[in-house]
Scaffold this motif. Structure first.
Motif, PDB file in Angstrom:
ATOM      1  N   GLY A 174      -0.261  28.684   5.095  1.00  0.00           N
ATOM      2  CA  GLY A 174      -0.863  29.241   4.844  1.00  0.00           C
ATOM      3  C   GLY A 174      -0.652  30.882   5.309  1.00  0.00           C
ATOM      4  O   GLY A 174       0.738  30.803   5.677  1.00  0.00           O
ATOM      5  N   LEU A 175      -1.303  32.064   5.445  1.00  0.00           N
ATOM      6  CA  LEU A 175      -1.104  33.177   6.083  1.00  0.00           C
ATOM      7  C   LEU A 175      -0.603  33.171   7.484  1.00  0.00           C
ATOM      8  O   LEU A 175       0.196  33.577   8.370  1.00  0.00           O
ATOM      9  CB  LEU A 175      -2.220  34.485   5.663  1.00  0.00           C
ATOM     10  CG  LEU A 175      -1.559  35.703   6.177  1.00  0.00           C
ATOM     11  CD1 LEU A 175      -0.017  36.365   5.962  1.00  0.00           C
ATOM     12  CD2 LEU A 175      -3.050  36.337   6.223  1.00  0.00           C
ATOM     13  N   PRO A 176      -0.949  32.587   8.215  1.00  0.00           N
ATOM     14  CA  PRO A 176      -0.474  32.134  10.114  1.00  0.00           C
ATOM     15  C   PRO A 176       0.369  31.284  10.441  1.00  0.00           C
ATOM     16  O   PRO A 176       1.309  32.339  10.804  1.00  0.00           O
ATOM     17  CB  PRO A 176      -1.761  31.283  10.824  1.00  0.00           C
ATOM     18  CG  PRO A 176      -2.709  30.672   9.501  1.00  0.00           C
ATOM     19  CD  PRO A 176      -1.712  31.548   8.118  1.00  0.00           C
ATOM     20  N   GLY A 177       0.794  30.735   9.443  1.00  0.00           N
ATOM     21  CA  GLY A 177       2.506  29.208   9.117  1.00  0.00           C
ATOM     22  C   GLY A 177       3.335  31.024   8.602  1.00  0.00           C
ATOM     23  O   GLY A 177       4.755  30.766   9.221  1.00  0.00           O
ATOM     24  N   VAL A 178       2.864  31.621   7.649  1.00  0.00           N
ATOM     25  CA  VAL A 178       4.384  32.437   7.528  1.00  0.00           C
ATOM     26  C   VAL A 178       4.223  34.085   8.346  1.00  0.00           C
ATOM     27  O   VAL A 178       5.551  34.594   8.209  1.00  0.00           O
ATOM     28  CB  VAL A 178       3.289  32.933   6.035  1.00  0.00           C
ATOM     29  CG1 VAL A 178       4.593  34.592   5.340  1.00  0.00           C
ATOM     30  CG2 VAL A 178       3.343  32.106   4.449  1.00  0.00           C
ATOM     31  N   LEU A 179       2.965  33.963   8.984  1.00  0.00           N
ATOM     32  CA  LEU A 179       3.659  35.171   9.917  1.00  0.00           C
ATOM     33  C   LEU A 179       4.345  34.960  10.810  1.00  0.00           C
ATOM     34  O   LEU A 179       4.905  35.620  11.611  1.00  0.00           O
ATOM     35  CB  LEU A 179       2.244  35.445  10.059  1.00  0.00           C
ATOM     36  CG  LEU A 179       1.140  36.719   9.424  1.00  0.00           C
ATOM     37  CD1 LEU A 179       0.118  36.945   9.513  1.00  0.00           C
ATOM     38  CD2 LEU A 179       2.797  37.537   8.734  1.00  0.00           C
ATOM     39  N   ALA A 180       3.742  33.587  11.868  1.00  0.00           N
ATOM     40  CA  ALA A 180       4.399  32.524  13.106  1.00  0.00           C
ATOM     41  C   ALA A 180       6.292  32.793  12.180  1.00  0.00           C
ATOM     42  O   ALA A 180       7.046  32.861  12.722  1.00  0.00           O
ATOM     43  CB  ALA A 180       4.359  31.504  12.624  1.00  0.00           C
ATOM     44  N   ALA A 181       6.206  32.031  10.860  1.00  0.00           N
ATOM     45  CA  ALA A 181       7.963  32.379  10.464  1.00  0.00           C
ATOM     46  C   ALA A 181       8.553  33.128  10.885  1.00  0.00           C
ATOM     47  O   ALA A 181       9.826  33.562  10.790  1.00  0.00           O
ATOM     48  CB  ALA A 181       7.777  31.597   8.827  1.00  0.00           C
ATOM     49  N   PHE A 182       7.746  34.665   9.931  1.00  0.00           N
ATOM     50  CA  PHE A 182       7.993  35.850  10.086  1.00  0.00           C
ATOM     51  C   PHE A 182       8.876  36.461  11.146  1.00  0.00           C
ATOM     52  O   PHE A 182      10.036  37.137  11.428  1.00  0.00           O
ATOM     53  CB  PHE A 182       7.057  36.667   9.177  1.00  0.00           C
ATOM     54  CG  PHE A 182       8.097  37.999   8.279  1.00  0.00           C
ATOM     55  CD1 PHE A 182       8.387  38.704   8.624  1.00  0.00           C
ATOM     56  CD2 PHE A 182       7.659  38.169   7.320  1.00  0.00           C
ATOM     57  CE1 PHE A 182       9.748  39.602   8.510  1.00  0.00           C
ATOM     58  CE2 PHE A 182       7.950  38.815   6.436  1.00  0.00           C
ATOM     59  CZ  PHE A 182       9.050  40.092   6.632  1.00  0.00           C
ATOM     60  N   LEU A 183       7.899  36.119  11.872  1.00  0.00           N
ATOM     61  CA  LEU A 183       7.910  36.601  13.531  1.00  0.00           C
ATOM     62  C   LEU A 183       9.342  36.126  14.121  1.00  0.00           C
ATOM     63  O   LEU A 183      10.633  36.694  15.276  1.00  0.00           O
ATOM     64  CB  LEU A 183       6.661  36.534  14.623  1.00  0.00           C
ATOM     65  CG  LEU A 183       6.955  36.732  15.861  1.00  0.00           C
ATOM     66  CD1 LEU A 183       7.095  38.139  15.549  1.00  0.00           C
ATOM     67  CD2 LEU A 183       5.556  36.182  16.679  1.00  0.00           C
TER      68      LEU A 183
END
Length: 292
Positions: A174-183
């Motif tokens: 979900g969104l938390p995983g995508v944001l963590a990957a982006f960071l």
């Protein structure tokens, strides 16, 4: 106008007051701090994008082209090998779930190379000779350029994710995983940029910097787990791919997007980041301070 008394020149009170104002310490502008100077040079990098928008070609068209080409040209056969399915639509769909995190990493990693090329261009034009004469924190010029490029990295990452979602990519994290990957990817990209900064400072022309950068970049991105699992590679190639920092990064990003937060993977990527900065940061500053 000066007046003379007994052969001695007397400066008028108004002129003395003006002189006092000009040389007074409290009216002297304070020297900018490290953060302020770095942000100023970062803003300069963004202004260059504003005035020359065509330089965004590599972060807009290239990601779309790579994603579409790899998915629909090679996705059927590679996807079948990755997923164990027969070549076809189902294999392509499964490959999209595997490929998008890899392409996401590859795109940002590859455009870090342009940081060094831009720096080399500025040096060849004499701009940095002027910067080095200013009373600011010496690394600010380099750090600011790297910070400004974070906007380009972010734009490229967003484009990749949007194209991936259109093609059917659905991250389980979900969104938390995508944001963590982006960071994580932005941090790694910033650290990797120090490699290209060193190359740019060592090479005398932009063409030479491009050639050396591509020589380093190609095995980093293509001999990795971006397009296929390392298990399918022959012995020596597999050993290189598994030791490749890009493979470690891509594996961590895939875990994030699957909703898995493995401390071992995160630590491994951060160690690579620290090693890149510790080695190439000082080398860049050493060459930069002595570059004529």
């Amino acid at each position: 106008m000066s007046t003379t008394t007994n052969g001695t020149s007397t400066v008028p009170a108004e002129a003395e007051r003006i002189r006092h104002i000009l040389v007074s310490r409290q009216d002297t502008p304070q020297r900018p701090g490290a953060v302020s100077a770095s942000l100023t040079y970062g803003w300069r990098a963004l202004l260059k994008i504003k005035h020359v928008p065509e330089q965004l070609f590599d972060v807009t068209i290239f990601p779309i082209m790579m994603t579409v080409m790899m998915t629909y040209v090679f996705g059927g056969s590679i996807g079948a090998a990755v997923s164990g399915q027969e070549a076809g639509g189902d294999a392509v769909g499964a490959y999209v779930q595997w490929l998008i995190p890899g392409i996401f990493a590859q795109t940002l990693v590859m455009i870090t190379m342009y940081t060094g090329l831009t720096l080399n261009r500025d040096i060849s034009k004499g701009v940095f000779d002027r910067f080095r004469s200013l009373p600011v924190w010496r690394p600010a010029q380099l750090v600011g350029a790297l910070l400004g490029d974070q906007v380009r990295y972010t734009l490229a990452g967003v484009i990749i994710l949007v194209v991936g979602f259109i093609m059917g990519f659905r991250p389980a994290g979900g969104l938390p995983g995508v944001l963590a990957a982006f960071l994580m990817l932005l941090v790694f990209s910033f650290c990797l940029s120090w490699v290209w900064t060193t190359v740019a400072l060592l090479m005398r022309t932009e063409q030479a910097a491009m050639g050396v950068s591509m020589f380093i970049m190609m095995p980093l991105t293509f001999v990795s787990n971006i397009f296929a699992p390392t298990e399918s590679m022959p012995g020596p190639v597999r050993a290189f791919a598994e030791a490749n920092p890009v493979s470690t990064l891509v594996g961590c990003i895939r875990e994030f997007m699957d909703g898995v937060y493995d401390i071992g993977s995160i630590t491994a990527v951060l160690i690579y980041c620290a090693v890149l900065v510790v080695i190439f940061g000082p080398i860049s500053m050493f060459v930069y301070n002595r570059k004529s």
